[in-house]
Design an enzyme around this catalytic site. Structure first.
Site, PDB file in Angstrom:
ATOM      1  N   GLU A 136     -29.660  92.880  48.329  1.00 45.78           N
ATOM      2  CA  GLU A 136     -30.329  92.650  46.904  1.00 45.78           C
ATOM      3  C   GLU A 136     -29.492  92.128  45.817  1.00 45.78           C
ATOM      4  O   GLU A 136     -30.050  91.611  45.099  1.00 45.78           O
ATOM      5  CB  GLU A 136     -31.004  94.048  46.776  1.00 45.78           C
ATOM      6  CG  GLU A 136     -32.237  94.407  47.634  1.00 45.78           C
ATOM      7  CD  GLU A 136     -31.558  95.065  48.917  1.00 45.78           C
ATOM      8  OE1 GLU A 136     -30.557  95.374  49.132  1.00 45.78           O
ATOM      9  OE2 GLU A 136     -32.681  95.225  49.896  1.00 45.78           O
TER      10      GLU A 136
ATOM     11  N   HIS B 226     -39.682 104.480  49.017  1.00 51.11           N
ATOM     12  CA  HIS B 226     -40.711 103.642  48.952  1.00 51.11           C
ATOM     13  C   HIS B 226     -41.708 104.234  48.148  1.00 51.11           C
ATOM     14  O   HIS B 226     -42.829 103.162  47.775  1.00 51.11           O
ATOM     15  CB  HIS B 226     -41.214 103.428  50.625  1.00 51.11           C
ATOM     16  CG  HIS B 226     -40.440 102.833  51.326  1.00 51.11           C
ATOM     17  ND1 HIS B 226     -39.598 103.392  51.995  1.00 51.11           N
ATOM     18  CD2 HIS B 226     -40.386 101.752  51.945  1.00 51.11           C
ATOM     19  CE1 HIS B 226     -38.761 102.804  52.837  1.00 51.11           C
ATOM     20  NE2 HIS B 226     -39.405 101.494  52.899  1.00 51.11           N
TER      21      HIS B 226
HETATM   22  C1  LIG Z   1     -31.307  98.353  50.778  1.00 58.06           C
HETATM   23  C2  LIG Z   1     -32.459  98.159  51.528  1.00 58.06           C
HETATM   24  N1  LIG Z   1     -33.120  97.083  51.375  1.00 58.06           N
HETATM   25  C3  LIG Z   1     -34.400  96.707  52.058  1.00 58.06           C
HETATM   26  C4  LIG Z   1     -34.754  97.836  52.692  1.00 58.06           C
HETATM   27  C5  LIG Z   1     -36.230  97.657  53.607  1.00 58.06           C
HETATM   28  N2  LIG Z   1     -36.207  97.323  55.161  1.00 58.06           N
HETATM   29  C6  LIG Z   1     -36.176  98.328  55.902  1.00 58.06           C
HETATM   30  S1  LIG Z   1     -35.688  98.016  57.296  1.00 58.06           S
HETATM   31  C7  LIG Z   1     -35.097  96.373  57.003  1.00 58.06           C
HETATM   32  C8  LIG Z   1     -34.618  95.494  57.900  1.00 58.06           C
HETATM   33  C9  LIG Z   1     -33.416  96.206  58.690  1.00 58.06           C
HETATM   34  O1  LIG Z   1     -32.887  95.284  59.644  1.00 58.06           O
HETATM   35  P1  LIG Z   1     -31.681  95.586  60.766  1.00 58.06           P
HETATM   36  O2  LIG Z   1     -30.575  96.163  59.702  1.00 58.06           O
HETATM   37  O3  LIG Z   1     -31.509  94.429  61.583  1.00 58.06           O
HETATM   38  O4  LIG Z   1     -32.149  96.806  61.391  1.00 58.06           O
HETATM   39  P2  LIG Z   1     -33.332  97.111  62.447  1.00 58.06           P
HETATM   40  O5  LIG Z   1     -34.499  97.704  61.507  1.00 58.06           O
HETATM   41  O6  LIG Z   1     -33.549  95.821  63.214  1.00 58.06           O
HETATM   42  O7  LIG Z   1     -32.970  98.244  63.206  1.00 58.06           O
HETATM   43  C10 LIG Z   1     -35.299  96.245  55.599  1.00 58.06           C
HETATM   44  C11 LIG Z   1     -35.232  94.758  54.777  1.00 58.06           C
HETATM   45  C12 LIG Z   1     -34.149  98.986  52.901  1.00 58.06           C
HETATM   46  N3  LIG Z   1     -34.539  99.987  53.979  1.00 58.06           N
HETATM   47  N4  LIG Z   1     -33.145  99.155  52.280  1.00 58.06           N
END
Ligand SMILES: Cc1ncc(C[n+]2csc(CCOP(=O)(O)OP(=O)(O)O)c2C)c(N)n1
Ligand SMILES: Cc1ncc(C[n+]2csc(CCOP(=O)(O)OP(=O)(O)O)c2C)c(N)n1
Ligand SMILES: [Mg+2]
Ligand SMILES: [Mg+2]
Lengths: 373, 323, 373, 323
Positions: D59, D128
């Protein structure tokens, strides 16, 4: 399962030795990967710029001592890294500096007195970035890396063949923003150069407490971008290496990180007391690699520097310092009412009562002053 | 021998580290250098590299590892070098430091103190003079305190370090050189209590941190005009000692809040909202606010115009008395 | 001018191929650098744990579909990476998970129903981290890397031979906190493992839009720590590689980063619609590398899996799912007054009026309810 | 055909991008996926990868590069996926986005819109459902708006994108599915103005974003009790339209502020402070606040107890009428 291989990872590893073309004793040699053809006039110009930068920097320290500036962050010892890298840029390119880039600023044509407004406290900036493509100083460490990345993304989207360069320190490599800046630039193949002046310290914290990376150039590997390393006190090596990275970026090759090895000869800022964290011996050793002495050695070896030229450069340096001094002394205190002028493009709804309050306070003060006199 | 606020803070850290070997002090330049204001002077030499140490230059890293260290069982004191450089740590402070106790239903305790030199008035460059207290006070789960004199600097910091709750400890840097004759260690009122620093009849002036001194000066000056000001030192911004505040305003009928932070949603807003709610019938004038402007912090040469001072307070006293 | 070289940088480069011991068809081979001696009983146990995890995970999805959970983030397809890595840890070690580590949690002995409180919305967590050394889920991406680094620093300061492991996704590698976590761990030589489950997606964003690094393991180079790479759908390779990193850290060798290549077979969460960003073909191809099928092939080749054992495992999986279902259905709604209970250790001065307000609202509601009945 | 707020926002983005090819839309999952709430649906397909694109998961990176892109000449619209995930960008928003115009004496213009779905009421997990408006409103240099209905969602977002000032655009996610019969494009009042949504005699209820609907419902319910509520939709939180607010309270003599954010230093504090100052003699009761509690946002099953609702508002109406 994707197994991503864009660049041959072996080729991403920076060489063990930093690129150096010019030895402290003034001997010049070639580097197979970083050829550099420089005319005598250009050699003299590099020297001249470094000398003037140092003199202006010194004058700023004096001005601080005399109470004209609240602070100064000297670039003493880093002139090679700054002048060499800045001269690798085209006029259209954009610089995103930290707070220590007096040398870069002067190459870009920023008026030093304007720059020093910040330290004087007259206003928060004293130059228009769009005139010289030299952005405002970024005091929060590392944050400008993202601005450089974003600007470069914009250039790429726009098919505009410009390059951006973010100047950061060794300490800045620890901040999250530097990481995100490198990653964005890499992912968007943006023409951004992350130029790390590794001056060995972040205030009092030495490099080995900042990172355990083999070198700072190794940080590039994790972004899939080349990591270059040069002797930052060798203005020619810095020029050659930066040129290479800039050309590559301009040609669509994407971002790069450059580590320029240098040394901060002065205190962190005029507020700092470096005797608390480094020794006189260390300083003396570092002085032996001085970028200006080295260049003078080269010019003398090649008989490119006579008394006349020395004197002309001296004079130019004196003039620049005197101009700085005059401009700083003359710089008007800011108009307090300007506090409200630039907060918003459209100020409607904001600040009316604040403006009225300060206006009334100033009027009352003026009235009191008149009453007294 | 008189001690300064900076010395009182340094002494509090020394004593806290001597009393409890789980107390750690870390941040940027707090080790060998002793901090850019020397508040951590001597801790590295006395307690060694594992109790007082420099970190890499990364504020989120400092607070995030403080959380891990606290979970392990340490009592970290982490320094943000300046107010304006606490912002990269915002996520770790707001999403984790403030909330992990609640999220874990009490299982996780984070006895972390975040020391932040804050506020203006020392002619510093941008980002070095900010008053970020609103950001922390609005965040449930944090305690926020700010001392107005050397005694409180010592006493509140000792209580903050001893607290099992995360405390944002705001050090009014322009008062670092303020002196007191107090003998340390000194006992002060509990952290959560406001204190009446000067009694008065006409108007209650509520201040904290750097503005307590200014409010007291205003009270002196007001005397010449025939106004009697009561000065309340809030000390704790979260929790806010509403009882002491309201009791004072009920006595005087008028209130002025003073702070350096911009006015909109500065502490003055909350104090005003509470006072008018709880002392509605006692108020003879609205609660007024002497604050910084709703602009970014100005350049050093202009900060005198921006910061609330005795004059700005007295103008409001006059206005309040005019109702 | 310091020229820092702690580790031979060549040795920091991850191998081109991820470590794999077990082929999809169930053939097992040795890896010179990652020897692994596993007893038949252990092979069966690995299989058993993966099967049960998958069943419980499936049950959670069902519960979500039936409205019992607001959300579930499935680990389907990632059981090999999770069980393999988690079994490399000692009981005293600490896990700092993201939100997708059901498999890891079960290895640690966390009750799945407790874990799923978070998705059910009954309370913000449902287990005591100090009972299983399994920290709370960290939903803000990457932030837990710093907690793991800090905890490991504490262990090192305390001469306590434990290791921490932070589980993060491929997307998390872009966040500043991951960078800072790796750097702190490296600088303080803290026994922290950064275990990246590269499941190829961050919600809809595929790996190649997340990074241009040759591999995620290459990110370790910039911290001067080893970057390991394993086939995360090979539970044995994951176990061997994680064990190596954990032992090294326990012996004072400092942190490491592990990239486990895997694939998220389910949607990101039950709220996600992956058909918008990936194809059925891709899914089918990924299914061929399934960690459980692979392990079954091995067991069958070695005749370690008879009907009786299959049935016992099935039964255990059924029991675990049923227990989860029962516990979720039975989980009491939280007591609203608990909202105020854990905000502060010392709540004095806080929340009295809020507590009174909610108490009054609840009383009024109760009175209204009585009035109606 | 009725449109939802989410559709109105989507349409506003479509129209803004069609009208000005310097407008970019980016963030996490806003491209091919169309955003987790589908607010950016179709933009990637229509305007291509260089106008609407996914970024790496960072972000601070999103906002920091938006600043660079704006300096280059683009008009970036950046999405923070959820309220609670805007915090890593805090430093870039507060130290740069809000301040670069001022720092550069007007030379640098940052026409950046930061879209943040915010607030609770949709049964989501932690982080959220937060209401971070105080953090942005206290920060000088930002504009902060939040629409309460689909028309405003369209009109305010168009104005935000067209604005040369950085705007934090708070989308009340629980109202994404709220419908309106309005024909788009629609003209609405300027961004900086509050609007009286319903006239009334006894109490002014001030709300914004998700709580406008709730306030209107409370006004309906109050009628049954014989109370006439005036409902003011603030729309803009920075600047705050004090004139409209004060004029309404001067008519009714009583005011209640409603918001989801925790009470201490929530918007209610600022509104109360201004109202008591500017309508002191008109007030028949103190300004009261119907808000979330000063705790972290609760788990989904308990959010109904936490969030202000019609009952909580009516209790305060009763209290205000009792003065
Ligand atoms: C700081 C932050 N930004 C955005 C989100 C929203 N979000 C939740 S899961 C996700 C993707 C995460 O991807 P990854 O790190 O590859 O983990 P995976 O879900 O594939 O296990 C996002 C953008 C969040 N939880 N935290
Ligand atoms: C975000 C942030 N944190 C802390 C500081 C305080 N500070 C100013 S300069 C500095 C050290 C910077 O070191 P380096 O990046 O190596 O640059 P150098 O000063 O050596 O050129 C620090 C910690 C700051 N300006 N910004
Ligand atoms: Mg440095
Ligand atoms: Mg992923």
């Amino acid at each position: 399962m994707t197994d991503q291989h864009r660049v041959d990872p072996e080729r991403l590893l920076p060489p063990a030795e930093p690129v150096r073309l010019l030895e402290p004793d003034g001997t010049l040699h070639e580097h197979p990967d970083f050829p550099l053809a420089v005319e005598p006039e250009q050699l003299r110009d590099l020297y001249r710029r470094m000398v003037i930068t140092r003199r202006v920097d010194r004058e700023a320290i004096n001005l601080q001592r005399q109470g004209q500036l609240a602070l100064h962050a000297s670039c003493l010892g880093q002139e090679g890294a700054q002048i060499g890298s800045a001269l690798a840029l085209a006029d259209e390119d954009w610089v995103f500096p930290s707070y220590r880039e007096l040398g870069v600023a002067m190459v870009r044509g920023v008026d030093p007195a304007g720059l020093l407004h910040v330290w004087r406290g007259t206003w928060l900036s004293g130059h228009d970035p769009y005139e010289t493509n030299f952005a405002l100083m970024s005091i929060p460490i590392g944050t400008q890396a993202l601005h450089a990345a974003g600007f470069a993304m914009g250039a790429r989207f726009d098919d505009n063949p410009i390059v951006t360069i973010a100047y950061v320190g060794d300490g800045a490599t620890s901040e999250g923003d530097l990481h995100e800046g490198c990653n964005f630039a890499a992912v968007f193949e943006a023409p951004a150069i992350f130029f790390v002046q590794n001056n060995q310290y972040a205030i009092s914290v030495p490099l080995e407490q900042q990172t355990h990376a083999p070198t700072l150039a190794h940080k590039a590997v994790g972004y899939g971008m080349p990591g270059y390393r040069c002797d930052g006190n060798d203005v020619l090596a810095t020029l050659a290496v930066t040129r290479r990275a800039v050309e590559r970026a301009r040609d669509g090759g994407g971002p790069a990180l450059i580590e320029a090895l240098t040394y901060r000869m002065e205190a962190h800022t005029t507020s700092d007391d470096p005797s608390r964290y480094r020794t006189q011996e260390e300083l003396e050793e570092a002085a032996r690699t001085d970028p200006i002495a080295r260049m003078r050695n080269l010019l003398q070896r090649r008989e490119l520097l006579d008394d006349d030229l020395e004197e002309r450069i001296e004079q130019e340096a004196r003039d620049a310092s005197a101009a700085l001094r005059a401009d700083v002394y003359e710089a008007p205190h800011g108009d307090p009412m300007e506090l409200f002028e630039h907060v918003y493009a459209d100020p409607r709804g904001h600040l009316e009562d604040h403006t009225a309050l300060l206006r009334a306070e100033l009027d009352a003060e003026a009235a009191a002053g008149e009453g007294e006199s | 021998m008189a001690i300064t606020m900076a010395q009182a803070l340094n002494r509090a850290l020394h004593d806290a580290m001597a009393d409890d070997d789980r107390v750690l002090m870390f941040g940027e330049d707090v080790g060998r250098l002793g901090g850019v204001f020397r508040v951590t002077d001597g801790l590295h030499a006395t307690y060694g590299e594992q109790r007082c140490f420099d970190t890499p230059l990364a504020e989120s890293g400092i607070v995030g590892t403080a959380i891990g260290l606290a979970m392990y069982g340490y009592r970290p004191v982490a320094e943000m070098q300046f107010d304006g450089f606490s912002y990269p740590a915002f996520e770790q402070i707001v999403s984790h430091l403030a909330k992990l106790r609640n999220r874990s239903r009490g299982a996780i305790s984070l006895p972390v103190t975040i020391r932040i030199p804050y506020g203006g008035g020392i002619g510093a460059v941008e980002h070095h003079s900010e008053s970020p207290e609103t950001y922390w006070v609005h965040t449930a789960g944090l305690k926020v305190v700010s001392p107005g004199n050397p005694e409180d600097a010592y006493g509140l910091l000792r209580e903050a370090v001893a607290s099992d709750d995360p405390v944002v400890f705001l050090e009014p840097k322009r008062r670092y050189w303020m002196r007191s004759e107090a003998q340390l260690p000194v006992e002060v009122a509990p952290m959560r209590q406001a204190e009446v620093r000067r009694e008065g009849r006409d108007v209650t002036v509520l201040a904290y941190g750097p503005m307590v001194r200014t409010a007291l000066d205003a009270a002196d000056a007001a005397e010449a005009e025939g106004w009697s000001l009561e000065v309340v030192d809030l000390r704790s911004l979260s929790p806010l000692d509403t009882d002491t505040i309201v009791a004072s305003v009920q006595r005087t009928g008028r209130a002025i809040v003073v702070h350096e932070a911009p006015r909109t949603l500065g502490m003055g807003a909350e104090v005003a909202a509470r006072v008018q709610e709880q002392a509605f019938y006692h108020l003879e004038a609205p609660v007024l606010r002497a604050t910084g402007f709703d602009t970014p912090y100005p350049p050093a040469k202009l900060e005198g115009y921006w910061l609330p001072d005795v004059e700005r307070i007295l103008d409001l006293v006059e206005r309040a008395m005019g109702y």
